[in-house]
Scaffold this motif. Structure first.
Motif, short mmCIF file in Angstrom:
data_model
loop_
_atom_site.label_atom_id
_atom_site.label_comp_id
_atom_site.label_asym_id
_atom_site.label_seq_id
_atom_site.Cartn_x
_atom_site.Cartn_y
_atom_site.Cartn_z
N TYR A 1 0.85 -1.19 0.00
CA TYR A 1 0.00 0.00 0.00
C TYR A 1 0.88 1.24 0.00
O TYR A 1 1.89 1.30 0.69
CB TYR A 1 -0.91 0.04 1.23
N TYR B 1 -3.22 3.49 -3.20
CA TYR B 1 -2.89 2.40 -4.13
C TYR B 1 -2.58 1.15 -3.31
O TYR B 1 -1.65 1.14 -2.50
CB TYR B 1 -1.68 2.77 -4.99
N SER C 1 -1.03 -1.76 -3.89
CA SER C 1 -0.13 -2.46 -4.79
C SER C 1 1.30 -2.21 -4.35
O SER C 1 1.61 -1.18 -3.73
CB SER C 1 -0.32 -1.97 -6.23
#
Length: 303
Positions: free
Chosen positions: A180, A187, A189
């Protein structure tokens, strides 16, 4: 963070003659104790003064008189000085392997001098699995990069010259050790988009001592096309929008008595920026140029 070399590089207007190779080995030392958090220049006692040491091997290969190939692989070591007190460890390792082709399209007499136009295409990618999201100690952006650069130079017959270059850098994604992050939004990812960027460089210089000494003053600017700002009380990250203005001075000397050998020295200072360190760096290097065909012929004769 970064350095600027002033030997025969993909960014200048010098060309290595066909079948010639020039190798460079340089040492660079950079330091900063303040950085721009967005547009705010601040200090941070947690990281104190950050030092960056770089060993850079590079080779320029003359494929044709008007076409050169370059390869480089820097080794970088970062750490904080006291009173950091060991709060954060530094990082070290090989950074990105760089490859480039430089083509000289125009090289002709014009007025009281000579005009040269060149183009460079470059590609770099991480050589080791270093942690890019460990700012300010990370040794690189951790993403592949493709660049296109246009270079023009006019050199007067008295040895003075002026050069300008403009480049666009396409950058890919880098993987962080978290799933994160925030980049003007959340986001979930580990993959961070490293912003593309424009760079501009302007240089004035002069050849002295029968073209054995070259002196240059430079201005370099980089501007990201997207990205976020460093948030208050947070570390920088690869998604940040970077702006940097740097001035520098360099000297390069080619020995008459030691054929093929040369030395280079330079100093650069970042004078303005956004989400970058206020970095000063100094470097020294040695160059050696030789003719491949001649060496091969000599070896054959000896046999």
């Amino acid at each position: 963070m970064g350095l600027s070399l002033q030997a025969q590089t993909p960014n200048d207007a010098l060309m290595m003659p066909s079948k010639n190779i020039c190798v460079l080995l340089s040492y660079d030392f950079g330091t900063f104790d303040r950085y721009w958090e967005g547009s705010l220049l601040r200090s941070n006692e947690t990281i104190a003064t950050v030092d960056q040491k770089t060993i850079m091997p590079m080779a320029a290969i003359g494929i044709l008189d008007d076409l050169n190939f370059y390869i480089s692989l820097p080794y970088i070591n970062t750490e904080s000085s006291e009173p950091n007190g060991g709060k954060f460890a530094g990082a070290k390792g090989f950074q990105d392997i760089g490859l480039a082709l430089k083509y000289r399209a125009i090289h002709r007499d014009l007025g009281a001098g000579k005009f040269t136009a060149l183009a460079t295409a470059g590609f770099s990618t991480p050589f080791t699995n270093y942690l890019s999201d460990y700012r300010p100690y990370s040794i690189g952006a951790g993403a592949p990069e493709f660049s296109l650069r246009g270079i023009t130079q006019y050199q007067w017959n008295n040895g003075f010259y002026a050069r300008a270059s403009l480049a666009y850098l396409w950058r890919g994604y880098t993987e962080a050790e978290r799933d994160y992050y925030y980049n003007n939004g959340s986001y979930y990812s580990a993959w961070m988009d490293v912003p593309n960027a424009w760079t501009y460089e302007g240089i004035i210089g002069k050849w002295l001592l029968d073209r054995s000494l070259k002196l240059e003053m430079s201005y370099f600017s980089l501007t990201s096309t997207s990205g976020d700002d460093i948030r208050a009380y947070n570390a920088a990250q690869p998604t940040n929008k970077v702006e940097s203005d740097r001035i520098g001075f360099s000297a390069q000397y080619f020995f008459k008595s030691l054929k093929g050998f040369g030395i280079v020295a330079y100093h650069n200072r970042v004078v303005d920026g956004r989400n970058v360190p206020k970095l000063s760096n100094t470097g020294f290097g040695i160059t050696y140029q030789f003719n491949v065909i001649k060496k091969q012929t000599e070896a054959t004769d000896e046999q």
